[in-house]
Enzyme design. Structure first.
Site, short mmCIF file in Angstrom:
data_model
loop_
_atom_site.label_atom_id
_atom_site.label_comp_id
_atom_site.label_asym_id
_atom_site.label_seq_id
_atom_site.Cartn_x
_atom_site.Cartn_y
_atom_site.Cartn_z
N PHE A 11 0.74 -1.05 -0.26
CA PHE A 11 -0.21 0.35 -0.25
C PHE A 11 1.07 1.19 -0.13
O PHE A 11 1.99 1.26 0.94
CB PHE A 11 -0.86 0.19 1.00
CG PHE A 11 -2.30 1.25 1.16
CD1 PHE A 11 -3.03 0.98 0.83
CD2 PHE A 11 -1.72 2.07 1.87
CE1 PHE A 11 -3.91 2.05 0.51
CE2 PHE A 11 -1.91 3.52 1.96
CZ PHE A 11 -3.86 3.20 1.17
N ASP A 61 9.39 2.25 0.96
CA ASP A 61 8.30 3.25 1.89
C ASP A 61 8.00 3.22 3.48
O ASP A 61 7.82 1.99 3.79
CB ASP A 61 7.03 3.01 1.33
CG ASP A 61 5.58 3.71 1.75
OD1 ASP A 61 5.60 4.45 2.19
OD2 ASP A 61 4.30 4.04 1.13
N LYS A 119 2.94 10.02 8.29
CA LYS A 119 2.88 9.68 9.81
C LYS A 119 2.95 10.32 11.06
O LYS A 119 3.45 11.60 11.19
CB LYS A 119 2.52 8.59 9.49
CG LYS A 119 1.50 7.72 8.64
CD LYS A 119 0.70 6.31 8.91
CE LYS A 119 0.24 5.66 7.69
NZ LYS A 119 -1.62 5.97 7.74
C1 LIG Z 1 3.24 2.06 3.81
C2 LIG Z 1 2.29 3.74 3.55
N1 LIG Z 1 2.63 4.39 2.39
C3 LIG Z 1 1.44 5.60 2.10
C4 LIG Z 1 0.84 5.85 2.85
C5 LIG Z 1 -0.10 7.15 2.44
O1 LIG Z 1 -0.11 7.82 3.72
P1 LIG Z 1 -1.18 9.10 3.04
O2 LIG Z 1 -2.76 8.63 3.73
O3 LIG Z 1 -0.68 10.33 4.08
O4 LIG Z 1 -1.41 9.64 2.56
C6 LIG Z 1 0.05 4.54 3.94
C7 LIG Z 1 -0.96 5.51 4.52
O5 LIG Z 1 -1.74 4.52 4.79
C8 LIG Z 1 1.51 3.55 4.25
O6 LIG Z 1 0.55 3.13 5.09
#
Ligand SMILES: Cc1ncc(COP(=O)(O)O)c(C=O)c1O
Length: 405
Positions: free
Chosen positions: A144, A229, A258
């Site tokens: 994700f 990520d 986050k």
């Molecule tokens: C691993 C990862 N990457 C990207 C995102 C996307 O982040 P945002 O919701 O701040 O756009 C998330 C959100 O849960 C995530 O867990």
């Protein structure tokens, strides 16, 4: 005196939301109005132990006094100024992040998805600067990476793509934790490999060391970047500042968000040279990215992380919580697995997770249903043993009740 311009009851807020908001969330029937440390309170005054933490945002706890103080001081000095000028808290935050990891430079944005977008663009730009027109990004199934079109296309889960096609071209998915498949997918067309080393939204699945090492090797062999990520795993959650440290592998770039802002929206892309210098003026930008308010909050949050040793605490409390969960799993007989690293844990049940989460909430514990049968636990890194015990006791009683129905 009652403020007539504001809703008077939780049911009013829910009715307003149902009428005026787009239906992008399946919301729990709670209006949260206040938070402190590991706890939040709803509009009716009920208190909850928060093991959701804004899905990993509230790592330093709710309304940490240092973050609140930094925000209020910054708010009365300067809220926003364009990146056409120099911004003191932004420069200081970049320094902190660079000095606490293997990276050379930072780019600031406002969310995880934006940090991933920046990573995708950086990889392509870096290759272009080397005179290569390769653009493909290899990502993992079950991953994700966010909801914007580039991050969505990077996400290896067809259920998130459905209805939004066509996707951005240039992404190739490989099975998660399959070193051989990853190695075969990477070639002269690959600009970057983009991975979560612990898949979060996919259900809290840590990769094996072999997989992450294979990613580094394949990227080096092909002249591609390795980008991790760490939007969910980063900044202490797994008991290391960066989750990749568990694997003895150093990526070329990481996406963060986050926990970075201590509760305020901010994202960042950190990169090592030469990729760190791939963007020139005008090649990437964000109006709000790195604004004084968010950076002041983030700098305070990072100082709290360091001064309160929250990374070490996440490791210790993660081990403690996991041990209690494993013992609880043996007692109930309805838990098939406890998995995760540090304070990023999942409890896999032998039945649906939703009814268990509902009972937990009714008894004062917020947990997140991450897959049909799995609950995700992402408590603030400031939790103590008493709070961990309290959460496990509520969870145990909720599992027993749901199983007895
Ligand atoms: C691993 C990862 N990457 C990207 C995102 C996307 O982040 P945002 O919701 O701040 O756009 C998330 C959100 O849960 C995530 O867990």
């Amino acid at each position: 005196m009652a403020d007539e311009t504001r809703p008077q009851a939780a049911s009013d807020v829910m009715a307003l939301a149902a009428r005026y908001l787009m239906g992008t969330y399946r919301r729990e029937p709670v209006v949260i109005v206040r938070g402190s440390g590991s706890r939040v309170w709803d509009a009716e005054g009920r208190c909850y132990l928060d093991f959701v933490s804004g899905l990993g945002v509230n790592a330093v706890g709710h309304c940490h006094p240092r973050v609140v103080q930094a925000l209020t001081q910054q708010a009365s000095r300067l809220l926003h100024v364009s990146n056409l000028y120099y911004i003191e808290p932004q420069a200081l935050l970049a320094k902190w992040l660079v000095e606490h990891g293997p990276f050379d430079r930072a780019f600031f944005c406002n969310s995880g998805a934006e940090a991933v977008e920046a990573a995708i663009k950086l990889a392509r730009r870096h290759q272009r600067n080397l005179g290569q027109d390769r653009f493909e990004i290899v990502t993992a199934l079950g991953s994700f990476h966010g909801r914007t079109m580039g991050a969505l296309s990077a996400t290896g889960q067809p259920r998130y793509h459905a209805g939004f096609e066509p996707l951005v071209p240039g992404f190739r998915y490989v099975p998660f934790d399959d070193p051989q498949a990853l190695d075969q997918a990477v070639g002269p067309q690959t600009a970057a490999i983009l991975l979560e080393v612990v898949q979060g939204e996919g259900g809290v699945h840590p990769a094996s060391r072999a997989f992450v090492e294979a990613a580094r090797r394949a990227a080096d062999r092909a002249g591609a970047l390795l980008i991790v990520d760490e939007v969910q795993t980063g900044l202490g959650r797994t008991g290391r500042l960066f989750a990749f440290e568990h694997y003895g592998v150093v990526p070329d770039a990481v996406a963060l968000a986050k926990a970075l802002g201590g509760g305020v929206a901010i994202g960042a892309l950190l990169a090592r040279e030469p990729a760190a210098s791939a963007f020139g003026p005008g090649q990437h930008a964000s109006t709000f990215g790195g604004n004084p308010l968010a950076c002041a909050a983030a700098l305070a949050a990072m100082q709290v992380l360091e001064e309160e040793d929250l990374v070490g605490r996440a490791e210790r409390m993660g081990a403690y919580l996991r041990e209690r969960l494993v013992a609880m799993a043996r007692r109930t007989g309805h838990v098939s697995e406890v998995r995760g690293i540090g304070l990023m844990l999942a409890v896999e049940l032998d039945g649906p997770a939703r009814p268990v989460a509902d009972v937990c909430r009714a008894r004062g514990l917020l947990v997140n249903v991450v897959t049909e049968r799995a609950l995700r636990l992402l408590p603030p890194l400031v939790i103590d043993e008493r709070e961990a015990d309290e959460a496990v006791a509520i969870l145990e009683s909720a599992i027993a009740e749901a199983a007895g129905r």
